[in-house]
Design an enzyme around this catalytic site. Structure first.
Site: not given
Ligand code: F0G
Length: 463
Positions: A77, A129-130, A263, A387, A454
């Site tokens: 943990y 960016f969203t 990414k 987009r 979206f």
């Protein structure tokens, strides 16, 4: 259609050890699946998809080394050995002092926004960016776009469309005062602009200006290695510098960062916040306990942090990034040769079709990019995403729709997943739909969720 081969081979620096079998579907099956998904590609079942270009996020193929690292998970943990490995890699590769892991990028955005933004603050950024903008707004801030105008023009050939327009920033400082601006939010290979890079020259000029005013720079470093590749290729003085050294130079111009490791860093889940200021770090490592988990795991398993540490090292290899972007450029050049309108220059993580030019007869209110993404899926089982106006959402205060200049369909290429033959299938399908584009009439929204619409909005076809 004439094809000219690209000049330098971008062939992959790896070979395939395991494959994932895919289901092949018929047009009739896909028409049914798309209607059942309310013409929103996010609502399709993945098993009905042939080539999945929805996102490059969390969809990479991990290397044998990363999988081996998963077996070294220390699932304690507190104080997991994998956390200390990750911390060391982030310090060495990116150069930041403190690291707070989070379950993914938006977890880091939430905490960073709460730590740094006060109600009424102004947050300038090189395009929104969203999730980033939403967390800034939820923390009481207001986002302002200060990217250069060329970024909003899909046909501008500017080599660094992610650059900041310093005049726009100066105007904000004059209007609101520097004390209202806690930081400038800088994204690398700007996602919503089509994966367009920022130059180091621009970042350094921004740094010189903001330092005088005591304004920090926070980097959204999600696709930083890809940005470094464009700097190496395009910015004078960087041709002989390694990706790794350019990455470090970018980070050196900033005070901290949020990262979606799903990414660039080649993992299926994970993210972090990296900071240099000890007070910001103290607050962030305290808040992370509330939202994510203890500051040495932040919502991740030990094995996830190990895979991330190894993935970061692989992501800054020159050979890796040349093949990664080489594949994207291979696809983009095919489309350009077919006369498909795409965002140029070709960006880092995908091809962005300009739906306004592809479907000039469909007004933005009838969601041309959303409609095009649905048609592409029906044509070939290739899943892409919108987009444009659906992604842009509504102004939080007035409730008005944002009308973004860019109305794009994103064909995002996962890292190390698809082959050159897959790229050919995608290009052929886009050409097919282009031929029958006049038949596409647009969509009507029949369900709109309150946040980030979206993802879950539903549509029906205009007959
Ligand atoms: N910043 C950028 C530039 C992103 O592209 C994303 C995610 C995030 C932050 C948020 O990170 O998903 O790990 O919470 N982009 C994905 C995409 C969803 O498909 O472009 P996350």
């Amino acid at each position: 259609m004439k094809k000219t081969p690209i000049k330098h081979s971008w062939a992959e620096p790896y070979k395939i050890k395991m494959v994932e079998l895919l289901k092949m579907t018929t047009p009739a099956q896909r028409r049914k699946a798309m209607a059942a998904a309310g013409y929103n590609t996010f609502l399709l079942k993945s098993e009905d998809v042939y080539i999945d270009l929805l996102t490059d996020s969390g969809t990479s193929a991990m290397s044998d080394r990363q999988w081996a690292g998963m077996m070294l998970g220390d699932e304690a943990y507190a104080g997991s050995a994998n956390f200390y490995h990750l911390e060391k890699v982030v310090q060495e590769v990116y150069g930041y002092k403190y690291v707070v892991p989070t379950h993914q990028g938006r977890g880091a955005e939430n905490i960073l926004s709460q730590v740094m933004i006060k109600k009424g603050d102004v947050i300038p950024g090189n395009m929104y960016f969203t999730t980033t903008r939403l967390h800034q707004e939820l923390a009481g801030g207001v986002f302002h776009d200060i990217i250069i105008d060329e970024a909003h023009d899909s046909s501008s050939q500017h080599p660094f469309k992610g650059d900041v327009d310093l005049n726009k920033l100066e105007a904000l400082v004059r209007e609101h005062g520097a004390e209202k601006i806690p930081y400038v939010c800088i994204a690398v290979t700007v996602n919503m602009a089509g994966g367009q890079p920022i130059s180091l020259g621009n970042l350094k000029a921004l740094r010189a200006y903001t330092q005088k005013l005591g304004i920090k720079i926070i980097l959204d470093m999600t696709r930083i290695a890809e940005n470094a590749y464009f700097i190496q290729r395009r910015e004078p003085g960087y041709q002989n510098k390694s990706i790794r050294s350019i990455v470090k130079e970018i980070c050196n111009c900033t005070d901290g960062a949020t990262m979606s490791a799903k990414k660039d860093a080649l993992v299926n889940i994970g993210g972090f916040m990296a900071l240099n200021d000890p007070d910001d770090y103290e607050e962030a490592s305290n808040l992370v306990v509330v939202y994510e988990g203890l500051h040495t795991y932040g919502g991740l398993a030990g094995r996830d942090m190990e895979a991330m540490a190894i993935g970061i090292m692989e992501s800054v290899s020159d050979d890796h990034i040349k093949a990664r972007i080489g594949q994207v450029i291979y696809l983009g050049e095919q489309m350009m040769q077919m006369g498909i309108p795409i965002t140029e220059p070709i960006g880092g993580h995908g091809i962005f079709i300009d739906a306004k030019r592809f479907l000039p007869h469909v007004p933005q209110d009838l969601f041309p990019a959303q409609a095009l993404a649905a048609e592409l899926y029906i044509d070939s089982g290739v899943r892409t995403m919108e987009r444009g106006i659906v992604s842009a959402g509504r102004n939080a205060k007035t409730g008005e729709n944002y009308y973004p200049k860019l109305e794009l369909v994103r064909l995002t290429i996962p890292r190390r997943v698809y082959t050159q033959a897959h790229m050919d299938v995608i290009a052929e399908s886009v050409a097919n739909v282009y031929e029958k584009r006049k038949k596409i009439k647009g969509l009507r929204m029949i369900y709109e969720p309150r946040y980030l619409r979206f993802f879950q909005a539903r549509f029906e076809k205009i007959r």
